[in-house]
Scaffold this motif. Structure first.
Motif, PDB file in Angstrom:
ATOM      1  N   ASN A 111       6.101  -6.068   7.898  1.00  0.00           N
ATOM      2  CA  ASN A 111       5.546  -5.680   9.196  1.00  0.00           C
ATOM      3  C   ASN A 111       4.781  -6.853   9.779  1.00  0.00           C
ATOM      4  OD1 ASN A 111       6.371  -3.031   8.966  1.00  0.00           O
ATOM      5  ND2 ASN A 111       4.406  -2.288   8.216  1.00  0.00           N
ATOM      6  N   TYR A 113       2.068  -7.603  12.774  1.00  0.00           N
ATOM      7  CA  TYR A 113       1.151  -7.047  13.777  1.00  0.00           C
ATOM      8  C   TYR A 113       0.605  -8.186  14.621  1.00  0.00           C
ATOM      9  CZ  TYR A 113       0.869  -3.035  10.527  1.00  0.00           C
ATOM     10  OH  TYR A 113       1.157  -1.976   9.692  1.00  0.00           O
ATOM     11  N   HIS A 122       0.893   8.244   9.294  1.00  0.00           N
ATOM     12  CA  HIS A 122       2.206   8.710   8.850  1.00  0.00           C
ATOM     13  C   HIS A 122       2.199   8.827   7.327  1.00  0.00           C
ATOM     14  CE1 HIS A 122       2.320   4.371   8.173  1.00  0.00           C
ATOM     15  NE2 HIS A 122       3.173   4.643   7.200  1.00  0.00           N
ATOM     16  N   ASP A 124       4.758   7.914   3.977  1.00  0.00           N
ATOM     17  CA  ASP A 124       5.987   7.236   3.526  1.00  0.00           C
ATOM     18  C   ASP A 124       6.803   8.276   2.759  1.00  0.00           C
ATOM     19  OD1 ASP A 124       4.619   5.030   4.494  1.00  0.00           O
ATOM     20  OD2 ASP A 124       4.862   3.832   2.680  1.00  0.00           O
ATOM     21  N   HIS A 178      -1.487   7.721   6.237  1.00  0.00           N
ATOM     22  CA  HIS A 178      -2.147   6.428   6.376  1.00  0.00           C
ATOM     23  C   HIS A 178      -1.594   5.713   7.597  1.00  0.00           C
ATOM     24  CE1 HIS A 178       1.489   5.693   4.006  1.00  0.00           C
ATOM     25  NE2 HIS A 178       1.523   4.501   4.597  1.00  0.00           N
ATOM     26  N   ARG A 196      -1.180 -10.320  11.734  1.00  0.00           N
ATOM     27  CA  ARG A 196      -1.254  -9.843  10.343  1.00  0.00           C
ATOM     28  C   ARG A 196       0.135  -9.453   9.852  1.00  0.00           C
ATOM     29  NH1 ARG A 196      -1.577  -4.469   8.229  1.00  0.00           N
ATOM     30  NH2 ARG A 196      -2.501  -4.472   6.138  1.00  0.00           N
ATOM     31  N   ASN A 198       2.146  -7.395   6.788  1.00  0.00           N
ATOM     32  CA  ASN A 198       2.004  -6.482   5.660  1.00  0.00           C
ATOM     33  C   ASN A 198       3.365  -6.356   4.992  1.00  0.00           C
ATOM     34  OD1 ASN A 198       2.481  -3.310   4.861  1.00  0.00           O
ATOM     35  ND2 ASN A 198       0.586  -4.169   4.097  1.00  0.00           N
ATOM     36  N   ARG A 202       8.814  -0.647  -1.972  1.00  0.00           N
ATOM     37  CA  ARG A 202       9.104   0.749  -2.316  1.00  0.00           C
ATOM     38  C   ARG A 202      10.387   0.873  -3.134  1.00  0.00           C
ATOM     39  NH1 ARG A 202       8.949   1.751   3.511  1.00  0.00           N
ATOM     40  NH2 ARG A 202       6.819   2.069   4.223  1.00  0.00           N
TER      41      ARG A 202
HETATM   42  O1  LIG Z   1       0.273  -2.439   7.406  1.00  0.00           O
HETATM   43  C1  LIG Z   1      -0.135  -1.720   6.511  1.00  0.00           C
HETATM   44  O2  LIG Z   1      -1.095  -2.016   5.795  1.00  0.00           O
HETATM   45  C2  LIG Z   1       0.528  -0.379   6.257  1.00  0.00           C
HETATM   46  C3  LIG Z   1       1.999  -0.370   6.542  1.00  0.00           C
HETATM   47  C4  LIG Z   1       2.628   0.968   6.324  1.00  0.00           C
HETATM   48  O3  LIG Z   1       1.980   1.933   6.049  1.00  0.00           O
HETATM   49  C5  LIG Z   1       4.087   1.114   6.426  1.00  0.00           C
HETATM   50  O4  LIG Z   1       4.780   0.181   6.843  1.00  0.00           O
HETATM   51  O5  LIG Z   1       4.601   2.202   6.087  1.00  0.00           O
END
Ligand SMILES: O=C(O)CCC(=O)C(=O)O
Ligand SMILES: [Mn+2]
Length: 211
Positions: A111, A113, A122, A124, A178, A196, A198, A202
Motif C-alpha cells: 500500500n 499512502y 475494515h 481482512d 482496523h 507511507r 505498508n 497474508r
Molecule cells: O496500512 C496499514 O497499516 C494497514 C493496511 C491494511 O489494513 C490493509 O491493507 O488491509
C-alpha cells in the motif's frame, strides 16, 4: 474519567522491529517490485469509487479490487496482466520471525499512502485461511492506525505506527476491524518524498501439511 479500551488480545505491536538498514533495504525491494508491477488506483466494489491508497502486490497471489469484480485475490496484476513479482526473501524472513507459524504467506500487498490518503475501517476477510496471522510492516511517515473489535460498532482506539514497526493480527484479533485514519507527512526521512508504505503479508489458501 475516560478509560482507554484494552488492547485487543492477539494484536501485537512490535515498535522499531526493523532497523534503519533493514528499512532502506526494504525500500529498494519495494522499488524493484513497483518497477515490475506498477502501483495502480484500486476502486470500491459496485460504486467504482477510487481508493485514496495506491496498491500493488508481490507473491503468488495479490489482493485487488475493482468496480465490477470486487475484492479478491488473483495471480496477476489487474492492469498489466503480468504475474506478480515473487515474494522477496527478506520479506519472507520477516514473516518467519513474527508469524510464529511454519506456513508461508502467499500475498504481500504493498500500500502507498500519499499525504491525505487513508484506509477505512475494515476486516481482512477475503482469505480462505484464518489460522495464519496477518503481518504488516510500516515504512516512511507515521500513520494513525485505528483498531476496533470483531463488530463494526465496537469501541476503537488508535495506535501510532512508525517506520520499522511490525503489527501482527492473530487468533482473536485476526478478524478485528482496523484502518488508517491518516498519515503524518514529513515525520520520517526514509523516503525522498512524503508518504507511507505498508506491506501486508497474508496466507490466502488453506494451509496444507506440505507447506
Ligand atoms: O496500512 C496499514 O497499516 C494497514 C493496511 C491494511 O489494513 C490493509 O491493507 O488491509
Ligand atoms: Mn487490513
Amino acid at each position: 474519567m475516560i478509560t482507554k479500551p484494552p488492547r485487543p488480545k492477539g494484536l501485537e505491536h512490535y515498535v522499531g522491529a526493523l532497523d534503519k538498514a533493514d528499512q532502506v533495504g526494504l525500500i529498494a525491494t519495494i522499488d524493484a517490485a513497483i518497477a515490475a508491477a506498477p502501483l495502480y488506483v484500486p476502486a470500491m466494489p459496485k460504486t467504482g469509487r477510487p481508493l485514496s491508497v495506491q496498491m500493488t502486490n508481490c507473491g503468488v497471489l495479490g489482493w485487488v479490487t475493482c468496480k465490477d469484480l470486487g475484492y479478491r485475490y488473483q495471480p496477476t496484476h489487474p492492469e498489466t496482466g503480468a504475474s506478480w513479482p515473487p515474494m522477496p526473501p527478506e520479506i519472507l524472513s520477516i514473516w518467519k520471525q513474527y508469524a510464529g507459524i511454519e506456513t508461508v504467506p502467499e500475498a504481500c500487498l504493498i500500500n502507498w499512502y500519499e499525504p491525505g490518503a487513508k484506509l477505512g475501517l475494515h476486516v481482512d476477510r477475503d482469505e480462505q485461511e484464518f489460522a495464519a496471522p496477518v503481518v504488516s510492516i510500516s515504512l516512511g511517515d507515521d500513520g494513525w492506525f485505528r483498531v476496533g473489535g470483531l463488530k463494526r460498532g465496537d469501541p476503537t482506539q488508535r495506535l501510532l505506527l512508525k517506520s520499522g514497526d511490525v503489527i501482527v493480527l492473530r487468533d482473536e484479533a485476526r478478524l478485528i476491524h482496523h484502518g488508517i485514519d491518516r498519515i503524518l507527512p514529513g515525520t520520517n526521512d526514509l523516503l525522498p518524498v512524503p508518504g507511507r508504505y505498508n506491506l501486508t503479508l497474508r496466507r490466502v489458501t488453506p494451509i496444507r501439511k506440505s507447506d
